[in-house]
Design a protein around this motif. Structure first.
Motif, PDB file in Angstrom:
ATOM      1  N   GLY B 267       0.728  -1.314  -0.031  1.00 44.26           N
ATOM      2  CA  GLY B 267      -0.121   0.086   0.157  1.00 44.26           C
ATOM      3  C   GLY B 267       0.814   1.403   0.033  1.00 44.26           C
ATOM      4  O   GLY B 267       0.274   2.337   0.013  1.00 44.26           O
ATOM      5  N   TYR B 268       2.185   1.009   0.026  1.00 44.45           N
ATOM      6  CA  TYR B 268       2.881   2.406   0.290  1.00 44.45           C
ATOM      7  C   TYR B 268       3.064   2.961  -1.297  1.00 44.45           C
ATOM      8  O   TYR B 268       3.257   4.112  -1.239  1.00 44.45           O
ATOM      9  N   LEU B 269       2.747   2.195  -2.172  1.00 47.00           N
ATOM     10  CA  LEU B 269       2.840   2.614  -3.600  1.00 47.00           C
ATOM     11  C   LEU B 269       1.624   2.242  -4.443  1.00 47.00           C
ATOM     12  O   LEU B 269       1.574   2.130  -5.287  1.00 47.00           O
ATOM     13  N   GLY B 270       0.684   2.575  -3.414  1.00 41.71           N
ATOM     14  CA  GLY B 270      -0.861   2.340  -4.291  1.00 41.71           C
ATOM     15  C   GLY B 270      -1.394   3.691  -4.719  1.00 41.71           C
ATOM     16  O   GLY B 270      -0.853   4.803  -4.839  1.00 41.71           O
ATOM     17  N   LYS B 271      -2.735   3.226  -5.267  1.00 39.29           N
ATOM     18  CA  LYS B 271      -3.413   4.301  -5.673  1.00 39.29           C
ATOM     19  C   LYS B 271      -3.700   5.629  -5.149  1.00 39.29           C
ATOM     20  O   LYS B 271      -3.844   6.820  -5.115  1.00 39.29           O
ATOM     21  N   TRP B 272      -4.402   5.175  -3.756  1.00 33.98           N
ATOM     22  CA  TRP B 272      -4.643   6.158  -2.710  1.00 33.98           C
ATOM     23  C   TRP B 272      -3.466   6.807  -2.229  1.00 33.98           C
ATOM     24  O   TRP B 272      -3.740   8.162  -2.264  1.00 33.98           O
ATOM     25  N   THR B 273      -2.412   6.323  -2.133  1.00 29.22           N
ATOM     26  CA  THR B 273      -1.371   7.079  -1.721  1.00 29.22           C
ATOM     27  C   THR B 273      -1.038   8.182  -2.824  1.00 29.22           C
ATOM     28  O   THR B 273      -0.688   9.234  -2.503  1.00 29.22           O
ATOM     29  N   LEU B 274      -0.915   7.645  -4.131  1.00 25.84           N
ATOM     30  CA  LEU B 274      -0.720   8.482  -5.133  1.00 25.84           C
ATOM     31  C   LEU B 274      -1.737   9.793  -5.132  1.00 25.84           C
ATOM     32  O   LEU B 274      -1.113  10.968  -5.303  1.00 25.84           O
ATOM     33  N   ILE B 275      -3.004   9.567  -5.023  1.00 22.17           N
ATOM     34  CA  ILE B 275      -3.646  10.567  -5.379  1.00 22.17           C
ATOM     35  C   ILE B 275      -3.616  11.717  -4.111  1.00 22.17           C
ATOM     36  O   ILE B 275      -3.553  12.756  -4.358  1.00 22.17           O
ATOM     37  N   ILE B 276      -3.628  10.832  -2.845  1.00 23.98           N
ATOM     38  CA  ILE B 276      -3.647  11.818  -1.746  1.00 23.98           C
ATOM     39  C   ILE B 276      -2.248  12.545  -1.728  1.00 23.98           C
ATOM     40  O   ILE B 276      -2.229  13.668  -1.362  1.00 23.98           O
ATOM     41  N   LYS B 277      -1.417  11.712  -2.067  1.00 25.47           N
ATOM     42  CA  LYS B 277       0.049  12.568  -2.069  1.00 25.47           C
ATOM     43  C   LYS B 277      -0.112  13.728  -2.783  1.00 25.47           C
ATOM     44  O   LYS B 277       0.421  14.772  -2.613  1.00 25.47           O
ATOM     45  N   SER B 278      -0.297  13.620  -3.809  1.00 23.38           N
ATOM     46  CA  SER B 278      -0.561  14.618  -5.100  1.00 23.38           C
ATOM     47  C   SER B 278      -1.231  15.827  -4.568  1.00 23.38           C
ATOM     48  O   SER B 278      -0.843  16.785  -4.647  1.00 23.38           O
ATOM     49  N   CYS B 304       3.582   5.711  -9.450  1.00 25.21           N
ATOM     50  CA  CYS B 304       3.193   5.497 -11.000  1.00 25.21           C
ATOM     51  C   CYS B 304       3.921   4.001 -11.365  1.00 25.21           C
ATOM     52  O   CYS B 304       3.337   3.267 -12.081  1.00 25.21           O
ATOM     53  N   GLY B 305       5.008   4.083 -10.981  1.00 27.05           N
ATOM     54  CA  GLY B 305       6.006   3.067 -11.461  1.00 27.05           C
ATOM     55  C   GLY B 305       5.287   1.623 -11.055  1.00 27.05           C
ATOM     56  O   GLY B 305       5.073   0.766 -11.915  1.00 27.05           O
ATOM     57  N   ASN B 306       4.859   1.563  -9.557  1.00 28.98           N
ATOM     58  CA  ASN B 306       4.148   0.385  -9.185  1.00 28.98           C
ATOM     59  C   ASN B 306       3.041   0.246  -9.662  1.00 28.98           C
ATOM     60  O   ASN B 306       2.621  -1.030 -10.176  1.00 28.98           O
ATOM     61  N   ILE B 307       1.964   1.260 -10.243  1.00 30.43           N
ATOM     62  CA  ILE B 307       0.754   1.124 -10.578  1.00 30.43           C
ATOM     63  C   ILE B 307       0.784   0.407 -12.082  1.00 30.43           C
ATOM     64  O   ILE B 307       0.504  -0.547 -12.352  1.00 30.43           O
ATOM     65  N   PHE B 308       1.773   1.012 -12.833  1.00 32.83           N
ATOM     66  CA  PHE B 308       2.015   0.546 -14.128  1.00 32.83           C
ATOM     67  C   PHE B 308       2.757  -0.639 -14.229  1.00 32.83           C
ATOM     68  O   PHE B 308       2.613  -1.544 -15.142  1.00 32.83           O
TER      69      PHE B 308
END
Lengths: 193, 831
Positions: B267-278, B304-308
Motif C-alpha cells: 500500500g505504500y505505492l498504491g493508488k490512494w497514496t498517489l492521489i492523496i499525496k499529489s 506510478c511505477g508500481n501501478i504501471f
C-alpha cells in the motif's frame, strides 16, 4: 490474459495522451512579449519601471524596437539598451482544465471524507449488530484463522452477488488496509516518524 | 516432429505458472533438449534424442515409467509435467507478505525461467513471436508510461501549487483558474510596487474599501486572510492524509530507499497514496509550511511505477523485477521535480537505488527523458523551462573565490549536520513521547506558527520556490524596487551590464537584515516541519536556507571587493564594466551546500544544480562546495537525513556504503542459540499434513529447512512459510482424500512409504527451494554481510560437517550490526 490487458491499457493511454496534446495549439492571449524598461522620466528617486506587453509578437520580433518604440512618441537613443524583453508562452486551456480538475478532485475527496467521518459511523452501528451474529457462525464452521481462506471465501461470495455488494466489499477491504496503516503510523509509531 | 512437439509444449504452457516457481530446476531444463522426450517414448522421440546426444539412445529405447523418465532426463521437468490432480500451484505462491524482505536470487531465477519459456514458445508461431517481442519490450514500454504519468502528475502539481499559493493573497475574479502572474498576463503597467493589475483582486480589496495602499487596516486584513487560508489548507491536507492514505505523509524517500533494497510495504505505492499525496502536496505547499514538493514527487513517480508495473505481469508479479521499474521511476521523479533528467538518473543511482544494473540505468535515462519531455510540453511555469529558477547569467568566477566557496560549503555542512541531529531528536520525541498522539494538532500548530511569523517578513511570506528564484537571479532591469538590488550607483546603460559591482545602498542593508531573520526562521521551523503528518519534502527548504546564506556571503564578498578594488587579492575580481562579484551565483552555490549537508549527496547534487540553474560553468565551484559540505557534515554525523530516518524508523536496510569491521563468525549470529530449542525443520518424507499444520501454528518462522531425516539432518532445501501454508491449504481444498494423516513429500519418489489404500500423499517439491545458499558455521560475518548485500539474500542456512546447524536471516544480520554498534537491536521493523 494479462498481456492482452496490458495491450489494451497501453492503447488507451496512447489515445489519452494524443487527446491531451492535440489542443495545445496556442490560443489568443497565450503568448506575450514582455518588456521591462526603466521609467523614461529619468527621475532616479522614484525608481519606476514600465512593463510593456505585446500579445501577438513573433519570437524574433520580441525586442524593444518592435514592442516598446511604437508606443512611445519621443525616445532617446540609449533607451532600448536598458529594456529587457522576454518571449513567453502559456497554455490557458491546460491551466483551466487542470485547475478545474484539481478543484473537482479536492471537493470529491472532501465530500467523501465528510461522509466517512460523519455518516458512516452512524450507518455502520446498525450493521455491526447484525454482522456480529453472523460472524460467530462463520467462525465456528471454518475454525481456521489462516489468511488464505479469507480471500477464497470472499471471492466465492463475490461471484454470486451484485455489483453493489462487490463495491461494498472492495470498500470494506480498503477501509481495513487504511485502518492498518493508520495504526502503524498514528498509534504504534512504527513508520514514517 | 512438429506434431510431436505440440503436446509437450501445451503441457509446458499449462504449467506456466508453476514453471516460474521451480527456479532451481531451470538450467537442467535447457540442457536436455527441452524435455520432450518425456511425453511418450515413441520412435520419433527416440530418434530426436539420438540426434541430440548419441549416448542416450539406449536409455531412450527402454520403455520407462513416467517417473523414471523424469529421473533420466530432467530433474526439474518432472515438477512441471508430472502433474497429477491438484498440483497446480495456488495463486499467491512466490509472493511476499507485508513487511517482509524479498529474496532477490529467487525472484531473478524465477524471471529467468519465465523468460526461457517465452523464448521456447517463440518458435511456435507468429503470435507467440509477437508475444515474445512484447515481453522483451515491455520494460521499455512500462518506463515510457511511467515517464508520461510522472510528467503529467508533476505538471498538474506545479500548476495547482502556484494557483493555490496565490489564493492566500487574492483571486483572479474573471478567470479564477489563473494564478497571479497568469492573471496579469498582458497588462501594460507603470508600477512602483509589485506588479499589480486590475484583474487580480486581493482579499483586502474584495472585502474592504480601503483606498490608500498602506493602510493598517489593509495590512491586518491581508494578514488575517493569509493565516486563515494557511490553516484551511493545512487542515485539509492533514485530514485527507489521515482519512484516506496515512502512508502519504512525509517525504517518502527513506521508505522508497528501503523498498528498493528489497522490503515490502504493502500500500505504500498504491493508488490512494498517489492521489492523496499529489493533492495534499499542493495543499501543504500552499499552506506556506516550510516544506517542498520535490521529495514527495519522487514518491509520486514511484507510485506510478508500481501501478504501471501491474500492467505487465513480468514486473507486477516479480518483486525483484519490479524494483527495476521503481528505480527508473524515482529517476523520473527527480527529473520532473527539478527539471534535471540526468540529475534524476544519478540521484536514483547514488541515493535511492540498491540494485542498479546497466539495464536499469538506460531505462532510468529513458524514463527521466520522457518525464521531462512531458512536463516541458505542459509548460507549467510559462517560461519554457522545466524549473522555476532558471538562471541565465554567465559571469566568470576566479580562483580567489574558491575561499568563500569553501566557507559556504563548510557552513552548509554544519547546517546539515545540525539539522539532521535536531530533526532526528525531534522525530524521536514524536515517536516516543506523548507528542505523537497529537498529529493533527501538531500540524495545525506548526502551520499557525509558520504563518504568523512568516507574514511580516516579505522574504518568508513569499512562496519558498519564488524566494530561491529571486535569490539565485542577478539584479536586472526588473529589480528596480528590489531591496536586494538597491545599489547606490544605478547608472546602467545596457541590459547586459547588470546591476551590482557598486556600493550597497540602504535597501541592501535592510534586505540583509530581513534575510538573516528569514534564515534563522527557516532553519528552525524546518526542523519541526519535516516529519509532520503531511507530505513534506526537504529539498526546497534546505535549498532556501542555503541560498539565503550564500546570498548574504555573496553580498559581503562583493562589498569587500568593491571597497578594496585595487587590493592585489581582489584586483582580478572586478571586470572593466564594473561588475565585481556575482552574489546570485553565491546563492546558487549556497543552496547546493546546504542541500549537500542535509542529504550528503555529491555527484547527483552537482548535476541537479547545474541542470536546475543552467549554470554549466559553475561545476567546479559546485563540486568544491558540495565536497566540503560533505566532509564537514560527515565529521559531525555520519548519516544523511534519509539514512538517519531509516535508522530512526528501524527499517531493515542493509546499507551498502558501510563496512563491516568486526571479527564475529556465523556461529555467533546463527539461530538457534545454545539456550534455544532446536531448529524447527521439516523432514522430506515423514511429515504428515497434521505435523506441518502444528509446526505452522507453533512457529512463527518465515521458512523451514527441509532435511533428509531427523537422524541425519542433511539439508535438502528450504521452504517458505507462505508458500507452505498456501500449498497445504490448496491441497486440502482441492485434492480428494487428503486428510491430516496424509504424508507430505518433498522428494521425487513418493511411492515408497505410501501404504496401499492409505490417504493420498501431498507432493510439495514444487514449492521447495532446492538451492538455498548455505555457509559453514566458521564463515566470518564480514563475508556473510557481503553476501547479503551483494546477492540480496533473505536467509542463509548454516551447516557444520555438512549437517544443518542453524539459520541466519536478514533480521539477524541487521540486529547483529546494531548490537555491535551498541544500539537497540529490537527497534528493527520486521515481520
Amino acid at each position: 490474459m494479462d498481456w492482452k490487458k496490458g495491450f489494451s491499457y497501453t492503447f488507451l493511454i496512447f489515445v489519452g495522451v494524443l487527446c491531451t496534446t492535440i489542443p495545445t495549439v496556442t490560443a489568443q492571449g497565450d503568448i506575450r512579449c514582455k518588456c521591462v524598461c526603466p521609467d523614461r522620466s529619468e527621475n532616479t528617486t522614484t525608481n519606476k519601471q514600465n512593463v510593456y506587453h505585446n500579445v501577438d509578437a513573433n519570437p524574433e520580433e520580441c525586442t524593444c524596437e518592435y514592442v516598446v518604440k511604437p508606443t512611445i512618441k519621443e525616445i532617446d537613443a540609449g533607451f532600448c539598451f536598458r529594456c529587457d524583453c522576454k518571449y513567453q508562452r502559456r497554455n490557458t486551456t491546460t491551466i483551466k482544465v487542470l485547475v478545474v480538475l484539481i478543484i473537482v478532485a479536492l471537493s470529491l475527496l472532501v465530500i467523501y471524507m465528510l461522509f466517512l467521518l460523519l455518516l458512516d459511523p452512524l450507518m455502520n452501528r446498525r450493521k455491526r449488530l447484525y454482522q456480529q451474529h453472523k460472524n460467530e457462525v462463520v467462525n465456528i464452521s471454518l475454525d481456521d484463522q489462516d489468511e488464505i481462506t479469507t480471500p477464497r471465501q470472499s471471492r466465492d461470495r463475490i461471484g454470486s452477488k451484485t455489483i453493489v455488494t462487490r463495491v461494498r466489499d472492495t470498500q470494506e477491504r480498503w477501509k481495513g488496509t487504511v485502518q492498518e496503516q493508520r495504526k502503524n503510523i498514528f498509534d504504534k509509531h512504527t513508520m514514517l516518524n | 516432429m512438429a506434431e510431436m512437439e505440440m503436446p509437450s509444449i501445451s503441457s509446458v504452457s499449462s504449467g506456466l505458472d508453476t514453471a516460474a516457481l521451480v527456479s532451481e530446476d531451470g538450467p537442467h531444463d535447457v540442457s536436455t533438449g527441452r524435455g520432450h522426450a518425456l511425453d511418450s517414448p515413441d520412435m520419433d522421440v527416440q530418434a530426436h534424442v539420438t540426434s541430440i546426444d548419441g549416448a542416450h539412445v539406449n536409455a531412450g529405447r527402454n520403455k520407462m515409467t513416467s517417473r523414471h523418465r523424469g529421473q533420466w532426463s530432467v530433474r526439474g521437468s518432472t515438477n512441471l509435467l508430472d502433474s497429477s490432480g491438484g498440483d497446480d500451484l495456488p495463486p499467491g505462491v512466490g509472493q511476499y507478505d507485508d513487511f517482509h524482505t524479498i529474496d532477490w536470487q529467487r525472484d531473478i531465477t524465477r524471471d529467468r525461467l519465465r523468460h526461457r519459456n517465452i523464448e521456447k514458445k517463440k518458435q511456435e508461431g507468429f503470435l507467440d513471436k509477437i508475444k515474445g517481442a512484447y515481453d522483451a519490450g515491455s520494460g521499455w514500454l512500462c518506463v515510457f508510461l511511467v515517464g508520461i504519468a510522472a510528467g503529467t502528475f508533476a505538471g498538474i502539481i506545479d500548476i495547482g501549487t502556484t494557483w493555490m499559493s496565490d489564493l492566500r493573497n487574492g483571486i483572479c475574479l474573471e478567470e479564477f483558474w489563473f494564478n497571479r502572474e497568469q492573471c496579469c498576463w498582458a497588462a501594460n503597467s507603470s508600477t512602483d510596487g509589485d506588479e499589480a493589475c486590475d484583474r487580480w483582486r486581493t482579499w483586502a480589496e474584495l472585502f474592504g474599501d480601503f483606498a490608500p495602499n498602506y493602510n493598517p487596516g489593509v495590512y491586518i486584513l491581508t494578514y488575517i486572510m493569509y493565516v486563515i487560508w494557511s490553516m484551511v489548507f493545512a487542515t485539509l491536507a492533514v485530514m485527507l492524509v489521515r482519512v484516506f492514505a496515512p502512508y502519504a505523509c512525509g517525504s517518502g524517500i527513506p521508505e522508497i530507499k528501503t523498498i528498493l533494497s528489497g522490503f515490502i510495504i504493502r500500500g505504500y505505492l498504491g493508488k490512494w497514496t498517489l492521489i492523496i499525496k499529489s493533492v495534499c502536496m499542493m495543499l501543504a505547499v500552499s499552506a506556506g509550511l516550510s516544506l517542498g514538493k520535490e521529495g514527495p514527487l519522487v514518491h509520486v513517480a514511484s507510485c506510478c511505477g508500481n501501478i504501471f508495473s501491474y500492467m505487465f505481469p513480468k514486473y507486477g508479479k516479480n518483486e525483484a523485477k519490479k524494483r527495476e521499474i521503481l528505480s527508473a521511476a524515482s529517476a523520473a521523479g527527480v527529473s520532473v521535480a527539478f527539471g534535471a533528467p540526468i540529475g534524476g538518473v544519478l540521484f536514483s543511482l547514488e541515493e535511492v537505488s540498491y540494485y542498479f544494473p546497466l539495464k536499469t540505468l538506460w531505462r532510468s535515462f529513458f524514463c527521466a527523458l520522457v518525464a521531462a519531455f512531458v512536463l516541458r510540453s505542459i509548460n507549467p511555469f510559462g517560461n519554457d523551462h522545466l524549473v522555476m529558477f532558471y538562471v541565465e547569467y554567465n559571469t566568470p568566477w576566479h580562483i580567489v573565490e574558491l575561499i568563500p566557496f569553501i566557507l559556504i560549503g563548510a557552513l552548509g555542512g554544519l547546517f546539515g549536520a545540525l539539522f539532521v541531529k535536531a530533526n532526528v531528536w525531534w522525530c524521536r520525541k514524536r515517536k516516543t513521547t506523548k507528542l505523537g498522539q497529537w498529529p493533527i494538532t501538531e500540524v495545525l500548530v506548526v502551520t499557525l506558527v509558520t504563518a504568523v511569523f512568516a507574514f511580516p517578513n516579505k522574504y518568508t511570506r513569499m512562496n519558498t520556490s519564488e524566494l530561491i528564484r529571486m535569490l539565485v537571479q542577478q539584479c536586472g532591469v526588473e529589480d528596480f524596487n528590489n531591496d536586494l538590488c538597491d545599489y547606490t550607483d544605478q547608472s546602467v546603460l545596457n541590459v547586459s551590464d547588470n546591476l551590482g559591482g557598486a556600493v550597497a545602498g540602504a535597501g541592501i542593508t535592510r534586505a540583509l537584515w530581513m534575510l538573516a531573520l528569514a534564515l534563522v526562521f527557516k532553519a528552525i521551523i524546518t526542523i519541526f516541519t519535516f516529519g509532520i503528518k503531511v507530505p513534506a519534502g526537504l529539498f526546497i527548504p534546505s535549498m532556501a536556507v542555503g541560498a539565503i546564506m550564500g546570498r548574504i556571503i555573496g553580498i559581503g564578498m562583493e562589498q569587500l571587493a568593491v571597497r578594496w578594488r585595487d587590493a592585489p587579492i581582489f584586483s582580478d575580481l572586478c571586470t572593466v564594466n564594473g561588475q565585481c562579484v556575482n552574489p546570485a551565483m553565491y546563492a546558487m552555490i549556497g543552496a547546493a551546500a546546504a542541500l549537500g549537508g542535509v542529504t550528503r549527496m555529491t555527484v547527483s547534487l552537482v548535476v541537479i544544480m547545474f541542470e536546475l540553474t543552467g549554470g554549466l560553468q559553475y561545476i567546479v565551484p559546485l563540486m568544491v562546495t558540495v565536497m566540503t559540505s560533505k566532509w564537514v557534515g560527515d565529521a559531525f554525523i555520519k548519516q544523511g537525513i534519509y539514512d538517519a530516518h531509516i535508522q530512526l524508523n528501524g527499517y531493515p536496510f542493509l546499507d551498502s556504503k558501510l563496512e563491516f569491521e568486526h571479527t564475529t563468525i556465523a556461529a555467533d549470529v546463527m539461530r538457534p542459540r545454545r539456550s534455544d530449542p532446536p531448529l524447527s525443520v521439516i523432514t522430506q518424507d515423514t511429515f504428515t499434513v497434521d505435523d506441518v499444520e502444528t509446526l505452522l501454528r507453533e512457529c512463527d518462522h518465515n521458512g523451514f529447512p527441509v532435511v533428509v531425516s531427523n537422524e541425519s539432518p542433511y539439508l535438502v532445501g528450504f521452504v517458505n512459510r507462505k508458500d507452505l501454508t498456501l500449498a497445504i491449504n490448496n491441497a486440502i481444498n482441492t485434492q480428494d482424500g487428503v486428510v491430516a494423516a496424509s504424508v507430505v513429500y518433498f522428494t521425487q519418489h513418493y511411492t515408497e512409504n505410501v501404504v496401499v489404500g492409505g490417504p493420498p500423499p501431498v507432493k510439495l517439491r514444487k514449492i521447495l527451494d532446492l538451492a538455498p545458499i548455505t555457509i559453514t558455521d566458521q564463515t566470518p560475518m564480514e563475508t556473510v554481510v557481503d553476501m547479503y548485500r551483494k546477492l540480496g539474500l533473505r536467509q542463509t542456512l548454516v551447516t557444520h560437517n555438512g549437517k544443518l546447524l542453524g539459520i541466519i536471516t536478514k533480521k539477524d544480520v541487521l540486529r547483529h550490526i546494531l548490537q555491535l554498534e551498541n544500539q537497540d537491536p529490537a527497534s528493527i521493523l520486521f515481520n
